[in-house]
Design a protein around this motif. Structure first.
Motif, PDB file in Angstrom:
ATOM      1  N   THR A 137      -5.750   3.806  -4.299  1.00  0.00           N
ATOM      2  CA  THR A 137      -5.468   5.121  -3.740  1.00  0.00           C
ATOM      3  C   THR A 137      -4.353   4.943  -2.734  1.00  0.00           C
ATOM      4  O   THR A 137      -4.373   4.016  -1.943  1.00  0.00           O
ATOM      5  CB  THR A 137      -6.713   5.699  -3.048  1.00  0.00           C
TER       6      THR A 137
ATOM      7  N   ARG B  58      -1.066  -4.286   8.058  1.00  0.00           N
ATOM      8  CA  ARG B  58      -2.279  -3.572   8.444  1.00  0.00           C
ATOM      9  C   ARG B  58      -3.500  -4.236   7.813  1.00  0.00           C
ATOM     10  O   ARG B  58      -4.517  -4.442   8.469  1.00  0.00           O
ATOM     11  CB  ARG B  58      -2.155  -2.113   7.997  1.00  0.00           C
ATOM     12  N   THR B  59      -3.361  -4.570   6.550  1.00  0.00           N
ATOM     13  CA  THR B  59      -4.470  -5.243   5.860  1.00  0.00           C
ATOM     14  C   THR B  59      -4.808  -6.560   6.557  1.00  0.00           C
ATOM     15  O   THR B  59      -5.974  -6.842   6.825  1.00  0.00           O
ATOM     16  CB  THR B  59      -4.088  -5.527   4.394  1.00  0.00           C
TER      17      THR B  59
ATOM     18  N   VAL C 150      11.086   1.211   0.871  1.00  0.00           N
ATOM     19  CA  VAL C 150       9.920   0.741   0.118  1.00  0.00           C
ATOM     20  C   VAL C 150       9.419  -0.567   0.713  1.00  0.00           C
ATOM     21  O   VAL C 150       8.221  -0.774   0.902  1.00  0.00           O
ATOM     22  CB  VAL C 150      10.294   0.560  -1.372  1.00  0.00           C
ATOM     23  N   LEU C 151      10.356  -1.426   1.043  1.00  0.00           N
ATOM     24  CA  LEU C 151      10.012  -2.727   1.593  1.00  0.00           C
ATOM     25  C   LEU C 151       9.325  -2.577   2.949  1.00  0.00           C
ATOM     26  O   LEU C 151       8.341  -3.251   3.248  1.00  0.00           O
ATOM     27  CB  LEU C 151      11.291  -3.560   1.746  1.00  0.00           C
TER      28      LEU C 151
ATOM     29  N   VAL D 177      -1.990   7.197   0.060  1.00  0.00           N
ATOM     30  CA  VAL D 177      -1.855   8.489   0.731  1.00  0.00           C
ATOM     31  C   VAL D 177      -0.593   8.483   1.578  1.00  0.00           C
ATOM     32  O   VAL D 177      -0.296   7.493   2.248  1.00  0.00           O
ATOM     33  CB  VAL D 177      -3.066   8.786   1.649  1.00  0.00           C
TER      34      VAL D 177
ATOM     35  N   SER E 259      -2.494   5.755  10.143  1.00  0.00           N
ATOM     36  CA  SER E 259      -2.503   4.892   8.958  1.00  0.00           C
ATOM     37  C   SER E 259      -3.663   3.898   9.015  1.00  0.00           C
ATOM     38  O   SER E 259      -4.386   3.715   8.042  1.00  0.00           O
ATOM     39  CB  SER E 259      -1.188   4.132   8.834  1.00  0.00           C
TER      40      SER E 259
ATOM     41  N   ASP F  27      -0.076 -10.338  -0.537  1.00  0.00           N
ATOM     42  CA  ASP F  27       1.237 -10.882  -0.862  1.00  0.00           C
ATOM     43  C   ASP F  27       1.419 -12.158  -0.052  1.00  0.00           C
ATOM     44  O   ASP F  27       1.477 -12.126   1.177  1.00  0.00           O
ATOM     45  CB  ASP F  27       2.324  -9.859  -0.513  1.00  0.00           C
TER      46      ASP F  27
ATOM     47  N   LEU G 227       2.117   9.013   7.887  1.00  0.00           N
ATOM     48  CA  LEU G 227       1.006   8.196   7.426  1.00  0.00           C
ATOM     49  C   LEU G 227       1.401   7.668   6.061  1.00  0.00           C
ATOM     50  O   LEU G 227       1.953   8.402   5.253  1.00  0.00           O
ATOM     51  CB  LEU G 227      -0.216   9.102   7.340  1.00  0.00           C
ATOM     52  N   ASP G 228       1.149   6.422   5.822  1.00  0.00           N
ATOM     53  CA  ASP G 228       1.575   5.822   4.565  1.00  0.00           C
ATOM     54  C   ASP G 228       0.681   4.627   4.282  1.00  0.00           C
ATOM     55  O   ASP G 228       0.787   3.595   4.933  1.00  0.00           O
ATOM     56  CB  ASP G 228       3.042   5.382   4.703  1.00  0.00           C
ATOM     57  N   ILE G 229      -0.243   4.805   3.358  1.00  0.00           N
ATOM     58  CA  ILE G 229      -1.178   3.711   3.092  1.00  0.00           C
ATOM     59  C   ILE G 229      -1.363   3.491   1.602  1.00  0.00           C
ATOM     60  O   ILE G 229      -1.123   4.373   0.787  1.00  0.00           O
ATOM     61  CB  ILE G 229      -2.566   3.970   3.723  1.00  0.00           C
ATOM     62  N   PHE G 230      -1.809   2.311   1.283  1.00  0.00           N
ATOM     63  CA  PHE G 230      -2.131   1.930  -0.090  1.00  0.00           C
ATOM     64  C   PHE G 230      -3.400   1.099  -0.010  1.00  0.00           C
ATOM     65  O   PHE G 230      -3.439   0.094   0.689  1.00  0.00           O
ATOM     66  CB  PHE G 230      -0.981   1.101  -0.679  1.00  0.00           C
ATOM     67  N   VAL G 231      -4.445   1.523  -0.693  1.00  0.00           N
ATOM     68  CA  VAL G 231      -5.691   0.768  -0.684  1.00  0.00           C
ATOM     69  C   VAL G 231      -6.088   0.478  -2.125  1.00  0.00           C
ATOM     70  O   VAL G 231      -6.237   1.398  -2.923  1.00  0.00           O
ATOM     71  CB  VAL G 231      -6.831   1.553   0.001  1.00  0.00           C
TER      72      VAL G 231
ATOM     73  N   SER H  30       7.631   0.024   3.998  1.00  0.00           N
ATOM     74  CA  SER H  30       6.298   0.576   3.805  1.00  0.00           C
ATOM     75  C   SER H  30       5.340  -0.491   3.285  1.00  0.00           C
ATOM     76  O   SER H  30       4.194  -0.596   3.731  1.00  0.00           O
ATOM     77  CB  SER H  30       6.390   1.767   2.845  1.00  0.00           C
ATOM     78  N   ASP H  31       5.831  -1.302   2.374  1.00  0.00           N
ATOM     79  CA  ASP H  31       5.010  -2.367   1.795  1.00  0.00           C
ATOM     80  C   ASP H  31       4.613  -3.388   2.865  1.00  0.00           C
ATOM     81  O   ASP H  31       3.464  -3.799   2.954  1.00  0.00           O
ATOM     82  CB  ASP H  31       5.806  -3.055   0.680  1.00  0.00           C
TER      83      ASP H  31
ATOM     84  N   ASP I 172       2.057  -2.036   5.270  1.00  0.00           N
ATOM     85  CA  ASP I 172       0.768  -1.976   4.613  1.00  0.00           C
ATOM     86  C   ASP I 172       0.064  -3.330   4.614  1.00  0.00           C
ATOM     87  O   ASP I 172      -1.111  -3.428   4.931  1.00  0.00           O
ATOM     88  CB  ASP I 172       1.023  -1.528   3.175  1.00  0.00           C
ATOM     89  N   HIS I 173       0.826  -4.353   4.256  1.00  0.00           N
ATOM     90  CA  HIS I 173       0.243  -5.696   4.238  1.00  0.00           C
ATOM     91  C   HIS I 173      -0.153  -6.123   5.648  1.00  0.00           C
ATOM     92  O   HIS I 173      -1.225  -6.683   5.831  1.00  0.00           O
ATOM     93  CB  HIS I 173       1.236  -6.699   3.650  1.00  0.00           C
TER      94      HIS I 173
ATOM     95  N   LYS J  50       4.698  -2.481  -5.239  1.00  0.00           N
ATOM     96  CA  LYS J  50       3.465  -3.145  -4.837  1.00  0.00           C
ATOM     97  C   LYS J  50       2.782  -3.838  -6.003  1.00  0.00           C
ATOM     98  O   LYS J  50       2.157  -4.870  -5.830  1.00  0.00           O
ATOM     99  CB  LYS J  50       2.492  -2.125  -4.257  1.00  0.00           C
TER     100      LYS J  50
ATOM    101  N   LEU K 299      -4.861  -6.235  -2.271  1.00  0.00           N
ATOM    102  CA  LEU K 299      -3.622  -6.913  -2.645  1.00  0.00           C
ATOM    103  C   LEU K 299      -3.201  -7.850  -1.518  1.00  0.00           C
ATOM    104  O   LEU K 299      -3.130  -7.447  -0.367  1.00  0.00           O
ATOM    105  CB  LEU K 299      -2.506  -5.894  -2.852  1.00  0.00           C
TER     106      LEU K 299
END
Lengths: 1041, 364
Positions: free
Chosen positions: A726, B61-62, B51-52, A728, A954, B16, B5-9, B54-55, B58-59, A761, B14
């Protein structure tokens, strides 16, 4: 008192420290069901308490069993002050209420708190003893199975598909009750979670009752939604398709499917096919194929006898639709008279299914949709939700009449949705008008004319494309040609549907995700003025969305859309439209014409140059796309087909309406009617922008494909690697001088960037396809756009993919000479020119169409038969004497269910947490679903008053979604499952107040918990089931011996 | 237009590896993005800088969310929030606990206290390792130290069990814990030529032979205070080492020892004459080091002493390593022939380890 619920609290782990002084916790557990509460002892000073409680027993009505969730609260004991809550677990015990699903719920559940998130885990065992209930007037509907899957679940067979069931319940939203002013946010959130859980239980029970009334035993395609209407209340509504399902119990019945990661192959080879002859058409010849194609009409004779009175009235010849046209009038009148007919009897002949048993779908008319703008008012009496019921009934009536106008008696792929902003609510419903085969419906009697149509439909793979409506009395102007596959029936030039691609459809090349995106500014207004403004805008939105879709489809060189979903979202000062669909090239439909650009002011030289430049760019793009998606349709001779019926060409296939402003937008004419070419006039900036936006859509990087349907046409060699995700995004628009153009661009960029991010990704999964890509747009605040995407990435085997490409290339080589961009614009002339030089004789072509008729492309059939050989080989080795004693034991138990269950728990080296897969698809590639354990339907609220500390918006949402996934997985694992299929995130409502450092989010997810077995494991199992199980297989696959 | 806000779960989290490394190395998101751009990833994938960005966010944050779990690796295995395949879990843990050679040399043998933590700034400047990474490595040392410090049983096993590290890394951590506990001085200038590997080698030998755990039997007295069997040196043993002094104090014994060694090695060493001339000095050095180990201060200076008293003299005479080996073997073995010497077992326990250490320490 028909049920006894038993609960045991075993242990806890990773509990939070509740006592700062000792860095430990004195935890105990409250177990509550209905109004009864039990408590465990306090386990002093431990973060890993071992309660090992007695069995807590609740004696309850089964009505309560269905409605109420089991509520488990973990608390920290405090001698001097109030006990502190650590968190809660809600367990839906519904899966325990029907025999075939789970028998026990046992496992580690995350302890969830709406303020702190997951805080440790608790191990619980739940069992239910049900007593038989003989009460005829019962209020419960225990035993009715629910499936989110929008097709017949894999290990079941549909005996009867009864039809549409719907229900809604309303209540006051606890968040807006007076008491909310004095209680804590936690108490308020928990009240809401509990209420929604109760309401969905009640809703499910009520739907179950309706199903029992219809004599069904299951609901398929169950879709439950919440409308948070704010002040005016909370609506929980659900729709579904009632069915009578039969469990396929013999292992042989499910074995066939296991070789096929692709869905196409799943049903075709065996299930559908009662006569073993079918497969004997080894090297397929047209002749043999014909014997096959007549076989499905077995049911025909049986049914026609029951409706013989109508036979005299029905058209005698089914060959040309011209004759059908002549009798179109009577046909329609007849339909109206047929109150006896199974479908007409029903109030709403709707089906929420998107994929069907073979032969169920006869014709597809096109997309039907209806929208209505309503002003919300307080729901005064929750027990009588009539207003909301009436609203939906109105919309459904409209859908029904649209379907009728398309000559269809049913609507498939049906869905409903709402968009709410303040007190304005847009209700939407859409589906695909269709003619169905009555064989699967209750009372199985439909007029003879329908059966006639069924007979006409014999060439499988194109039948559903044939127009169901009356040609001379068309509901809208359309451009008809004879079917490019069977050449007997008329087909439209393009086809839009909301369903999945039928498994037997003949498709050329691959498909792709096509999206239309649109924003329209709207003045801020109050109440009725606002509603009027919205309903005035709607038709234009729909029209533009549709135009965009059509343009993009043409640009891709394709001619049909599947899984179309148009979402219109209303915000304070704008409306957003997002349409997603999967474009494909159907072999039965004509080759789409190109896009031609025309300027209105031809005098200006530079302007013309500009236009021709654009034209070239567009043509290049089309050519590139054709190459990319491997669209090389087999050569067709136009002479056979005949010239198209001269008819004012119109591109609209959508029938729309708004209840407040009922102007039919279909009247608007955009096309120029010049051959097939689709003309775009760029006489103003709007159109210029349209063209630009057409060209800015970037294709996915090499190795990536995407679609929003279950499977990608043209790819069928999935590997077992899947990744559900997912994503967002919330974007703030700069509020200065917003124009429609700027908005459109922003929105377009947002979606494109999101897709680009996904591709980046998931780059390690290449070659891979994003399936079931589901975009949801909401406008949480004035300048905020929120886009939520859920999809699954599945890798596929590149080598095999290459093979199929090769065959395509071969095909395309044969017609390479004609393949240039001019062809794209003037296909008719060029095609007829090229006929003399046609490289292969018509016979060969015949063969090709024949092989496609059987629904199994040759390559696949090869795979299929080789697989059968493999199984047989294995069976034979066993027969030759390697049978061990264990094998005989296996043989004795007909299912070996327990065996599967053991297998299903994947060995996870030194980790106690089993892997649970999640997917929005109804299947798991490379695996076979052996058992459905029940529906998962969960609603969570998360709130924070320390947004910055949790990593901002986020960080907050990322953690919450991860927690939701974890809770879904834990519930599935506790049911004994190892996957969730047909998973969907139905709602993700996010609100923030950065100034107060606060945020809140509501998430609603659902899916089907299942047990699956890897095919590799299954093969081992299948060898363990010797001769007895292989026998039917061998019979089915006589060809190979 | 800005993304609020920009997330990927993903259902499967994932990871990297490249980004994980950048995160572990303590780079900020923008630095990490810049480094990734420089790696040519944009050209390879056709992605944009946005894109980079944001990616990477995301990582990061994870990883930030995973960090809490990485502090107690068994938790990572049993938690339900992140679904990570076991091989990936192992990779996450192993990389998180990995450390830089340059960094570990700076803090090896230092007390893992707040005071040292304050010096991390200087260490960061000196080594070029980001402060964030220094902090992580320091905290890892300290965390492992705290957990296993009071624990009974094998140090390596304890570390492996509580932090799920590979055998190699567990041994390294055992050395770090052992050095931190005994506060061996490793930072002196004359010790700079030694690598962490050299010290870790010595630590392992010392743990095997000089600690209480090495004796092979648990203390019989249940109330005994000596719980940390592998971490502390065997006090009794250190006390007994005084007895070795007789080897140099007794002139006859020393001469006899020398003649025994010289007789055997004559003609076998390229540096025989130097050895003969230096024997008494070397022997005095080695035995005095042993005798002094009763004092904590001298324990700390063990490595300084060894280098000063043995390595440096030999090196100045250009002894080849083979000669050092021959000498040390003969030096320890000859003691068995000294009739007047009664502490053979003690000598072997001392010299066996010391010989191993010295050979390892003897290089440029």
């Amino acid at each position: 008192m028909p049920g006894k619920l038993k609960v045991k609290i075993v242990a806890g782990r990773h509990l939070p420290v509740m006592d700062r002084a000792s860095d430990l916790t004195d935890a105990f557990v409250e177990v509550k069901f209905g109004n009864t509460t039990f408590k465990t002892d306090v386990y002093l000073k431990s973060l890993n308490p071992q309660w090992n409680s007695e069995w807590f027993k609740f004696e309850v009505d089964d009505e309560d069993l269905q409605d109420e969730p089991l509520q488990i609260t973990v608390l920290d004991h405090d001698t001097y002050s109030a006990n502190d809550a650590i968190g809660k677990v809600y367990i839906d015990i519904d899966p325990l209420l029907y025999s075939e699903a789970a028998t026990v719920i046992s496992g580690w559940f995350p302890i969830y708190d709406t303020i702190h998130g997951i805080r440790g885990e608790i191990n619980v065992i739940v069992k239910v003893d049900l007593f038989n209930d003989l009460n005829r007037f019962r209020q419960s509907s225990c035993g009715v199975k629910f499936f989110c899957t929008t097709s017949i679940p894999k290990c079941y067979r549909a005996v009867i598909i009864h039809g549409f069931v719907e229900e809604l319940v309303v209540n006051e939203d606890p968040e807006y009750q007076w008491i909310d002013r004095i209680r804590t946010p936690r108490a308020s959130n928990e009240a809401r979670q509990r209420l929604i859980s109760l309401m969905s239980g009640e809703l499910q029970r009520k739907i179950g009752l309706k199903v029992l009334e219809m004599r069904g035993n299951a609901v398929v395609g169950y879709l439950q939604c919440f409308d948070l209407e704010g002040e005016s209340g909370l609506v929980v509504r659900a729709i579904g398709t009632a069915c009578t399902l039969d469990k396929l119990s013999s292992p042989a019945a499910f074995l066939p499917a296991c070789n096929s990661p692709s869905k196409e192959m799943k049903e075709i080879p065996f299930n559908e096919d009662p006569n073993p002859n079918t497969h004997s058409s080894g090297p397929s010849t047209p002749l043999k194929n014909q014997t096959y194609s007549f076989s499905p009409s077995k049911s025909y004779s049986r049914q026609s006898s029951s409706s013989d009175t109508d036979l005299s009235l029905t058209p005698k010849t089914g060959m040309g639709s011209g004759s059908a046209g002549k009798e179109g009038g009577p046909f329609k009148a007849l339909l109206r008279q047929q109150t006896q007919s199974a479908l007409e009897q029903r109030e709403f002949p709707f089906f929420t299914l998107t994929a069907f048993p073979p032969g169920f779908l006869v014709h597809v008319g096109g997309v039907v949709s209806a929208r209505s703008v309503k002003l919300l008012d307080r729901i005064h009496n929750p027990d009588e939700p009539e207003t909301r019921d009436a609203w939906w009934a109105e919309i459904r009536q409209e859908i029904k009449s649209h379907a009728k106008a398309l000559g269809c008696h049913a609507v498939v792929g049906y869905s409903e949705s709402t968009s709410i902003c303040e007190e304005v609510c847009i209700l939407s419903a859409s589906g695909t008008a269709a003619v169905l085969n009555p064989r699967f419906l209750q009372d199985g009697t439909l007029e003879g004319c329908l059966e006639q149509r069924l007979e006409e439909n014999l060439p499988v793979g194109c039948g559903f494309c044939h127009i169901p409506y009356d040609e001379l009395n068309m509901p809208f102007p359309a451009h008809l040609t004879y079917c490019y596959n069977c050449r007997k029936q008329k087909v439209p030039d393009v086809l839009f549907t909301t369903i999945d691609l039928p498994t037997d459809a003949t498709v050329v090349g691959k498909g792709c995700l096509i999206q239309a995106r649109l924003c329209r500014l709207k003045k801020k207004a109050q109440a009725e003025a606002n509603a009027t403004a919205i309903s005035n805008l709607l038709p234009f939105m729909e029209y533009e969305v549709h135009t965009q879709l059509m343009n993009k489809l043409k640009l891709k060189g394709m001619n049909a859309l599947f899984g179309l979903r148009i979402q219109i979202t209303v915000g304070e000062n704008m409306l957003m439209g997002l349409a997603s669909a999967t474009g494909v090239y159907l072999a039965a439909l004509p080759t789409p014409g190109g896009i031609q650009i025309a300027g209105k002011t031809p005098n200006d030289g530079s302007y013309e140059q500009h236009i021709s430049h654009m034209q070239k760019k567009i043509n290049d793009t089309i050519a590139k796309n054709k190459e990319l998606y491997e669209i090389n349709p087999p050569e067709t001779s136009e002479e056979l087909i005949g010239s198209p019926i001269p008819e004012p060409r119109q591109h609209s296939r959508l029938l729309r309406s708004q209840s407040e402003s009922s102007d039919e937008v279909t009247e608007l004419d955009l096309s120029h009617g010049k051959k097939d070419a689709f003309v775009l006039e760029i006489d103003d900036t709007d159109a210029l922008e349209d063209v630009h936006s057409l060209l800015t859509d970037v294709p996915p990087p090499p190795g990536f494909y995407s679609c929003n349907t279950e499977i990608m046409p043209g790819i069928n060699n999935w590997t077992s690697e899947i990744q559900m995700f997912t994503s967002v995004r919330v974007t703030r628009l700069s509020s200065l001088n917003l124009t429609n153009q700027a908005l459109n661009k922003n929105f377009n960029d947002l979606c494109e960037n999101l897709l680009k991010s996904l591709y980046f990704k998931l780059r390690s999964m290449i070659p891979c396809c994003l399936c079931h890509v589901n975009f949801t747009v909401s406008l949480p605040e004035d300048e905020l756009i929120q886009v939520t995407v859920t999809a699954v990435a599945i890798t596929f085997d590149k080598n095999q993919a290459l093979q199929t490409t090769k065959t395509h290339v071969e095909k395309s080589l044969q017609r390479a000479s004609t393949d240039n961009e001019e062809l794209l614009q003037f296909p008719l002339e060029l095609c007829s020119d090229s006929i003399p030089s046609h490289p292969f004789p018509p016979a060969k072509e015949h063969l090709e169409s024949a092989s496609s008729n059987s629904g199994i492309p040759a390559a696949q059939r090869d795979r299929c038969s080789s697989w059968i050989e493999l199984i047989k080989l294995k069976a034979q080795t066993i027969r030759r004497g390697s049978i061990k004693t264990t094998v005989t034991v296996e043989k004795a138990s007909p299912m070996g269910e327990g065996n599967f269950r053991n297998r299903s728990a994947p060995p996870c080296a030194n980790s106690t947490v089993g892997v649970v897969k999640m997917t929005p698809l109804s299947f798991i590639p490379g695996a076979k679903i052996t058992k459905y354990l029940g529906i998962i339907n969960m609603f969570f609220i998360r709130e924070t008053t320390s947004l910055r500390e949790e990593g901002g918006v986020s960080g907050f949402l990322h953690a919450f979604i991860a927690e939701v996934f974890a809770m879904v997985r834990a519930h599935v694992a506790a049911l004994g499952g190892n996957a969730v299929v047909s998973y969907i995130m139905k709602q993700c409502v996010f609100m923030e107040n950065p100034n107060k450092n606060q945020a809140q989010c509501l998430i609603n997810v659902s899916g089907d918990a299942v047990v699956f077995v890897r095919e590799s494991d299954l093969e081992v199992v299948s060898t363990q089931h010797p001769t007895a199980n292989c026998q039917p297989l061998c019979a089915g696959g006589e060809v190979t011996t | 237009m800005t993304s609020e806000l920009d997330i990927f779960v993903g259902n499967t989290t994932l990871i990297d590896e490249d980004v994980y490394r950048l995160w572990l190395d303590g780079y900020s998101v923008s630095d990490a993005v810049a480094l990734r751009v420089r790696s040519g990833i944009l050209e390879q994938t056709g992605a944009t800088a946005a894109v980079l960005q944001s990616d990477t966010m995301d990582h990061y944050r994870t990883f930030h969310m995973l960090e809490r779990l990485l502090h107690a690796p068994p938790k990572l295995l049993h938690q339900l929030i992140f679904q990570i395949p076991p091989s990936r879990q192992a990779l996450l843990i192993e990389r998180y606990y990995a450390f830089d050679e340059a960094f570990v040399r700076e803090v090896l043998g230092k007390k893992l206290s707040k005071g040292t933590k304050k010096d991390l700034d200087d260490i960061s400047t000196k080594t070029g390792i980001t402060l964030k990474s220094c902090r992580r490595q320091f905290d890892n040392f300290k965390r492992v130290f705290k957990v296993v410090e009071e624990m009974r049983g094998s140090l390596v096993d304890n570390i492996q069990q509580h932090f799920l590290l590979s055998d190699r890394l567990s041994r390294d951590y055992a050395a770090i814990v052992f050095f931190a506990n005994n506060r061996f001085e490793t930072g002196k200038k004359k010790l700079q030529y030694l690598s962490f590997g050299d010290f870790a080698f010595c630590a392992e030998l010392m743990i095997q032979n000089w600690t209480l755990g090495a004796v092979g039997e648990a203390p019989t007295d249940p109330d005994s205070q000596v719980d940390d069997m592998d971490v502390d040196l065997d006090k009794e043993f250190l006390q007994d080492l005084k007895e070795l002094k007789v080897l140099v104090a007794d002139k006859d014994l020393l001469d006899l020892h020398k003649s025994l060694v010289c007789t055997t090695l004559r003609g076998k060493l390229t540096v025989f004459s130097e050895m003969e001339a230096n024997f008494k000095n070397l022997s005095r050095g080695l035995v005095n080091v042993a005798a002094k180990l009763t004092h904590n201060k001298d324990v700390r200076d063990l490595f300084v002493d060894l280098v000063e008293k043995f390595v440096e003299p030999c090196r100045s005479d250009h002894w080849p390593l083979a000669d050092v080996r021959l000498f040390l073997n003969q030096y320890s073995a000859s003691v068995h022939s000294l009739d007047g010497f009664r502490h053979q077992a003690l000598w072997d326990r001392y010299m066996g380890t010391l010989r191993g250490c010295l050979l390892r320490l003897y290089h440029d």
